[in-house]
Scaffold this active site. Structure first.
Site, PDB file in Angstrom:
ATOM      1  N   LYS A 175      -5.294 -27.024 -21.572  1.00  0.00           N
ATOM      2  CA  LYS A 175      -5.770 -25.863 -22.111  1.00  0.00           C
ATOM      3  C   LYS A 175      -7.070 -25.430 -21.462  1.00  0.00           C
ATOM      4  O   LYS A 175      -7.363 -24.266 -21.305  1.00  0.00           O
ATOM      5  CB  LYS A 175      -5.648 -25.856 -23.473  1.00  0.00           C
ATOM      6  N   ASP A 179      -3.485 -18.984 -30.194  1.00  0.00           N
ATOM      7  CA  ASP A 179      -3.623 -19.944 -31.328  1.00  0.00           C
ATOM      8  C   ASP A 179      -4.433 -19.095 -32.319  1.00  0.00           C
ATOM      9  O   ASP A 179      -3.686 -19.472 -33.656  1.00  0.00           O
ATOM     10  CB  ASP A 179      -4.341 -21.188 -30.999  1.00  0.00           C
TER      11      ASP A 179
END
Ligand code: ATR
Length: 268
Positions: A66, A100
């Site tokens: 990420k 997220d």
């Protein structure tokens, strides 16, 4: 022609994203398939550009990719600030997003949690915590970050201009808090007996949100229920971050109930 989507990560074989997104594609009758590929950091650039060249519909990225992705994609400002990309879209160049935080916010707001002015204790200062913390602050919550390693909490708190404390401050902080979010890995399999807080530290009406979904019913959530608190489990965040990716890629309203059922079925 069939559109291909994928999650890239290392390890990635236990990812729940394929089962979740394929359930969504099937439910909407879309000719799409979602796969998982093990990719290491060194090959991430090749993998993302290769997926673009092959006409993939989109990607998710997971551990440990990420952060590295920021060097490769054009990241939206919030993903840049958080320092992590979990969603890549190819419709207009190679764009990176972080879903997220929005996933966590949706898990809270759908339960009627008003975040503006709310006293929120966020446990953890790692990657998952960062994604949530930036969105909590943007939503107007009064955030205190607690973490085992106090220095990590302090540096994230300084970035966001919020308070921080060591884990030992948790009982006192929870007395005044309306929301507790666990974004640490405490309580995750195989350490299922661990919890950041016990029932004596929590009060009725406190909202306790655990991002750990393996097991679904963590020790923290069991303790919270004992105290009369309201619990939100980690499957919600998993599904809503996926739903947000799905919306970015397809422009369609994601069938969240079907995605959630698929994940819960797989987790047993
Ligand atoms: P992620 O990207 O999933 O957030 P991470 O960056 O490794 O992963 O962060 C893990 C978080 O869980 C950290 O806040 C970590 O605390 P430290 O910063 O002190 O390492 C926390 N954590 C992991 N195991 C823990 C434990 N046994 N007790 C308390 N906190 C723990």
């Amino acid at each position: 022609m069939k559109k291909v989507f994928a999650v890239l990560g290392d390890p990635v074989s236990h990812s729940l994203s394929p089962v979740m997104h394929n359930a969504a594609f099937n439910a909407l009758g879309l000719d799409c398939e979602y796969l998982a590929f093990r990719v290491d950091k060194e090959h991430l650039g090749d993998a993302i550009r290769g997926a673009a060249a092959l006409g993939f519909g989109g990607l998710n990225l997971t551990i440990p990719l990420k952060e590295k992705a920021l060097e490769i994609v054009e990241a939206e400002p919030m993903a840049g600030k958080i320092g992590a990309v979990n969603t890549v879209d190819f419709r207009d160049g190679i764009r990176g997003y972080n879903t997220d935080g929005p996933g966590a916010m949706r898990a809270l707001t759908e339960r009627g949690v008003g975040l503006r002015g709310a006293e929120v204790v966020l446990a953890g200062a790692g990657g998952a915590a960062r994604g949530i913390a930036f969105h909590l602050v943007r939503a107007g919550a009064r955030v205190t970050i607690v973490n085992r390693t106090g220095g990590r909490a302090a540096s994230l708190a300084a970035e966001l201009d919020v308070k921080s404390a060591g884990m030992e401050a948790l009982p006192g902080l929870l007395e005044k808090a309306s929301v507790l979010i666990n974004s640490t890995s405490v309580g995750m399999t195989p350490n299922m007996e661990e919890t950041i807080a016990t029932s004596d530290m929590m009060h009725p009406g406190l909202i306790v949100f655990d991002i750990v979904y393996n097991p679904i019913d963590t020790k923290l959530l069991q303790e919270a229920r004992k105290a009369g608190a309201i619990v939100i489990d980690g499957v919600k965040m998993l599904v809503y971050q996926g739903a947000e990716s799905f919306r970015i890629w397809t422009g369609k309203t994601p069938p969240v109930d079907i995605m959630e059922a698929a994940v819960r079925r797989r987790l047993g």
